[in-house]
Motif scaffolding. Structure first.
Motif, mmCIF file in Angstrom:
data_model
loop_
_atom_site.group_PDB
_atom_site.id
_atom_site.type_symbol
_atom_site.label_atom_id
_atom_site.label_comp_id
_atom_site.label_asym_id
_atom_site.label_seq_id
_atom_site.Cartn_x
_atom_site.Cartn_y
_atom_site.Cartn_z
ATOM 1 N N ILE A 41 75.358 -5.256 -20.850
ATOM 2 C CA ILE A 41 76.116 -4.420 -21.545
ATOM 3 C C ILE A 41 76.281 -3.030 -20.388
ATOM 4 O O ILE A 41 75.215 -2.864 -19.432
ATOM 5 N N GLY A 42 77.659 -2.652 -20.584
ATOM 6 C CA GLY A 42 78.149 -1.670 -19.980
ATOM 7 C C GLY A 42 77.450 -0.116 -19.666
ATOM 8 O O GLY A 42 77.819 -0.076 -21.782
ATOM 9 N N ALA A 43 77.585 0.509 -19.406
ATOM 10 C CA ALA A 43 77.508 2.404 -19.873
ATOM 11 C C ALA A 43 78.058 3.170 -19.249
ATOM 12 O O ALA A 43 77.705 3.688 -18.459
ATOM 13 N N PRO A 44 79.931 2.823 -19.783
ATOM 14 C CA PRO A 44 80.382 3.615 -18.614
ATOM 15 C C PRO A 44 80.232 5.602 -18.939
ATOM 16 O O PRO A 44 81.258 6.108 -19.199
ATOM 17 N N PHE A 45 79.599 5.930 -18.255
ATOM 18 C CA PHE A 45 78.975 7.846 -18.278
ATOM 19 C C PHE A 45 78.986 7.814 -16.756
ATOM 20 O O PHE A 45 77.909 7.522 -16.113
ATOM 21 N N ASP A 46 79.517 9.006 -16.318
ATOM 22 C CA ASP A 46 79.330 9.558 -15.652
ATOM 23 C C ASP A 46 79.441 10.912 -15.237
ATOM 24 O O ASP A 46 79.357 11.535 -14.188
ATOM 25 N N THR A 47 79.130 11.557 -16.408
ATOM 26 C CA THR A 47 78.990 12.968 -16.081
ATOM 27 C C THR A 47 77.675 14.362 -16.590
ATOM 28 O O THR A 47 77.553 14.847 -17.048
ATOM 29 N N GLY A 48 77.623 13.554 -15.838
ATOM 30 C CA GLY A 48 75.819 13.910 -15.395
ATOM 31 C C GLY A 48 74.835 13.873 -14.017
ATOM 32 O O GLY A 48 74.169 14.381 -13.437
ATOM 33 N N THR A 49 76.130 13.816 -13.528
ATOM 34 C CA THR A 49 76.184 12.893 -11.943
ATOM 35 C C THR A 49 76.870 14.899 -11.299
ATOM 36 O O THR A 49 77.096 15.688 -11.641
ATOM 37 N N SER A 50 75.636 15.082 -9.502
ATOM 38 C CA SER A 50 76.078 16.287 -8.935
ATOM 39 C C SER A 50 76.738 16.002 -8.312
ATOM 40 O O SER A 50 76.793 17.359 -7.288
ATOM 41 N N TYR A 51 77.386 14.679 -7.446
ATOM 42 C CA TYR A 51 77.271 15.076 -6.446
ATOM 43 C C TYR A 51 79.258 14.258 -6.724
ATOM 44 O O TYR A 51 80.431 14.215 -7.024
ATOM 45 N N ARG A 52 79.420 12.949 -6.653
ATOM 46 C CA ARG A 52 80.665 11.997 -6.546
ATOM 47 C C ARG A 52 80.883 11.565 -8.063
ATOM 48 O O ARG A 52 79.842 11.171 -8.000
ATOM 49 N N PRO A 53 81.641 12.157 -8.602
ATOM 50 C CA PRO A 53 81.732 10.924 -9.824
ATOM 51 C C PRO A 53 82.587 9.737 -9.927
ATOM 52 O O PRO A 53 82.510 9.610 -8.374
ATOM 53 N N GLY A 54 82.908 8.835 -10.647
ATOM 54 C CA GLY A 54 83.751 7.990 -11.005
ATOM 55 C C GLY A 54 83.098 6.375 -10.578
ATOM 56 O O GLY A 54 82.599 5.083 -11.208
ATOM 57 N N ALA A 55 81.466 6.761 -11.539
ATOM 58 C CA ALA A 55 80.402 6.279 -12.002
ATOM 59 C C ALA A 55 80.269 5.021 -13.627
ATOM 60 O O ALA A 55 79.670 4.355 -13.900
ATOM 61 N N ARG A 56 81.647 5.814 -13.998
ATOM 62 C CA ARG A 56 81.819 5.462 -15.416
ATOM 63 C C ARG A 56 82.879 4.210 -15.324
ATOM 64 O O ARG A 56 82.920 3.344 -16.159
ATOM 65 N N PHE A 57 83.038 3.594 -14.057
ATOM 66 C CA PHE A 57 84.505 2.455 -13.282
ATOM 67 C C PHE A 57 83.064 1.540 -12.802
ATOM 68 O O PHE A 57 83.840 0.558 -12.393
ATOM 69 N N GLY A 58 81.878 1.737 -12.397
ATOM 70 C CA GLY A 58 81.163 0.836 -12.512
ATOM 71 C C GLY A 58 81.034 -0.408 -13.221
ATOM 72 O O GLY A 58 81.033 -1.035 -12.605
ATOM 73 N N PRO A 59 80.445 0.009 -14.479
ATOM 74 C CA PRO A 59 80.405 -1.933 -15.442
ATOM 75 C C PRO A 59 81.637 -2.270 -14.791
ATOM 76 O O PRO A 59 81.161 -3.944 -14.760
ATOM 77 N N ALA A 60 82.796 -2.037 -14.821
ATOM 78 C CA ALA A 60 83.758 -2.748 -14.288
ATOM 79 C C ALA A 60 84.211 -3.398 -12.820
ATOM 80 O O ALA A 60 84.167 -5.204 -12.208
#
Length: 414
Positions: free
Chosen positions: A83-102
């Protein structure tokens, strides 16, 4: 001739795998084209089975069946779900992990190019008799962190409390009845979550607690992630205090993980109570007090540089002695791998392990009772054209999946 022999072998495994279903779940039996992996298609007038190209079709993890577990197909039983959890608004440096599951799903396409047999672990998880599916992604809002975290917890919990497909829960058959490891006495499927930044582990552990109570954790990361909110982020608000560097602090405060003492002050591991492990740690700190916070949160540490002195065998030994035979949750930050091998991550740190070394260590966990797992902080926008990071993440999960397929999630009754 070779093709016919292979097809016959896979057909034989089909008969075995289909026989694993519950008597009252006949309608949920694995379809023939699920277990005839990777040969999945036939056409009218064509007597031969045609291979489905790994680069075609809808992209699921390792080309697993796509099941809309949280919407249309809520009654579907399974043993292991991605299951994917496309969330990245808890990051402190580089965003973009919302696209991690894909990205991870794309990197996993070739896992079944030659059939999916894991040579070192001597198992093909896709033909192990377990029903393994890709449930897509949990709907996650990008506008409200508090609500998004609740969505992730509820989505994971919905899947975790499903009925398992196999007779022994989500386990391979051993011929002996098993006592479930969960605190509620039930068999639970295993969930592998594709992140997303590491903040998602707090809601995931809240979900795990609902089935297993306090749990030991194996955590591969270059960072501690047990920082107090006043140290990491400054905590300008209650919601800002929950981020990808503080989630283990909150998990400890909420009593979700088993606590212990630090390596430096602990007695011999054989006499210790079970607790949790960090692996691949190599970050800078705000000061020595950060270790105190880490100790209080219940973690022992394995520094990344220890691989130079004790090797992968020594690291595996430390992990196994710490978590023992109890249920354990596995969380893998892709930045535990050196950025030379996995550059696409939110907070890269040099001096990490190679992809080969991490995969070796994960194979060394064979036999541990991993109840669920995740891989996080994959941010495909920073990857190379060769997709090194997403392939590494997929291969890491292949090792985790193989260990799960081999290890019954229960104890033999005495």
């Amino acid at each position: 001739m070779q093709f016919k022999i292979f097809t016959a072998a896979v057909f034989a495994s089909t008969l075995v795998a289909v026989s694993f279903g519950h008597d009252d779940h006949d309608e949920l039996q694995m379809p023939l084209d699920y277990v005839r992996y990777p040969y999945q298609a036939t056409y009218p007038g064509d007597n031969e089975v045609t291979a489905d190209s790994i680069f075609s079709g809808i992209t699921t993890f390792a080309k697993l069946p796509w099941v809309k577990c949280l919407t249309q197909e809520k009654s579907t039983a399974f043993d292991i779900a991605f299951i994917g959890a496309p969330f990245d608004t808890g990051t402190s440096y580089r965003p973009g992990a919302r696209f991690g599951p894909a990205g991870i799903r794309s990197g996993s396409r070739r896992l079944t190019l030659y059939g999916g047999y894991n040579v070192p672990l001597e198992v093909n998880p896709f033909l192990s008799g377990l029903k393994i599916v890709d449930c897509g992604d949990i709907p996650v809002t990008p506008y409200d962190n508090q609500y998004a975290i609740r969505q992730i917890e509820n989505g994971h919990k919905e899947l975790l409390h499903r009925t398992t497909f196999s007779p022994l829960g989500n386990d391979s058959l051993t011929g002996e009845p098993l006592i479930p490891l969960s605190s509620d006495g039930k068999n639970h499927p295993r969930i592998i979550t594709l992140g997303g930044d590491h903040t998602i582990v707090l809601p995931l552990l809240r979900s795990i607690y609902s089935a297993y109570g306090k749990i030991s954790v194996i955590h591969f990361d270059s960072h501690l992630d047990t920082w107090k909110p006043s140290v990491f982020g400054g905590a300008p608000s209650s919601q800002a205090a929950i981020n990808h560097g503080t989630y283990f602090y909150w998990a400890s405060q909420e009593g979700l993980i088993k606590n212990g003492s630090s390596i430096a002050s602990a007695p011999s591991l054989s006499s210790r109570t079970l607790d949790s492990r960090h692996g691949a740690i190599r970050t800078t700190l705000s000061g020595p007090a950060d270790y105190v916070n880490d100790d209080e949160s219940g973690f022992q540490r394995i520094e990344a540089r220890e691989i130079d002195t004790i090797g992968t065998t020594g690291i595996i030994k430390k992990i196994r002695e710490t978590v023992g035979d109890e249920p354990v949750y596995l969380s893998i930050d892709i930045d535990s791998i050196d950025p030379a091998f996995a550059p696409a991550t939110g907070t890269p740190e040099t001096g990490g392990w190679s992809t080969r070394e991490l995969r070796t260590i994960l194979r060394g966990l064979d036999g541990l009772h991993i109840v669920s797992a995740d891989i996080v902080e994959v941010a495909p926008a920073y990857d190379t054209n060769a997709e090194l990071t997403t392939m590494a993440a997929a291969d890491v999960l292949f090792e985790v999946l193989s260990v799960m397929a081999k290890t019954p999630l229960g104890k033999v009754a005495k």
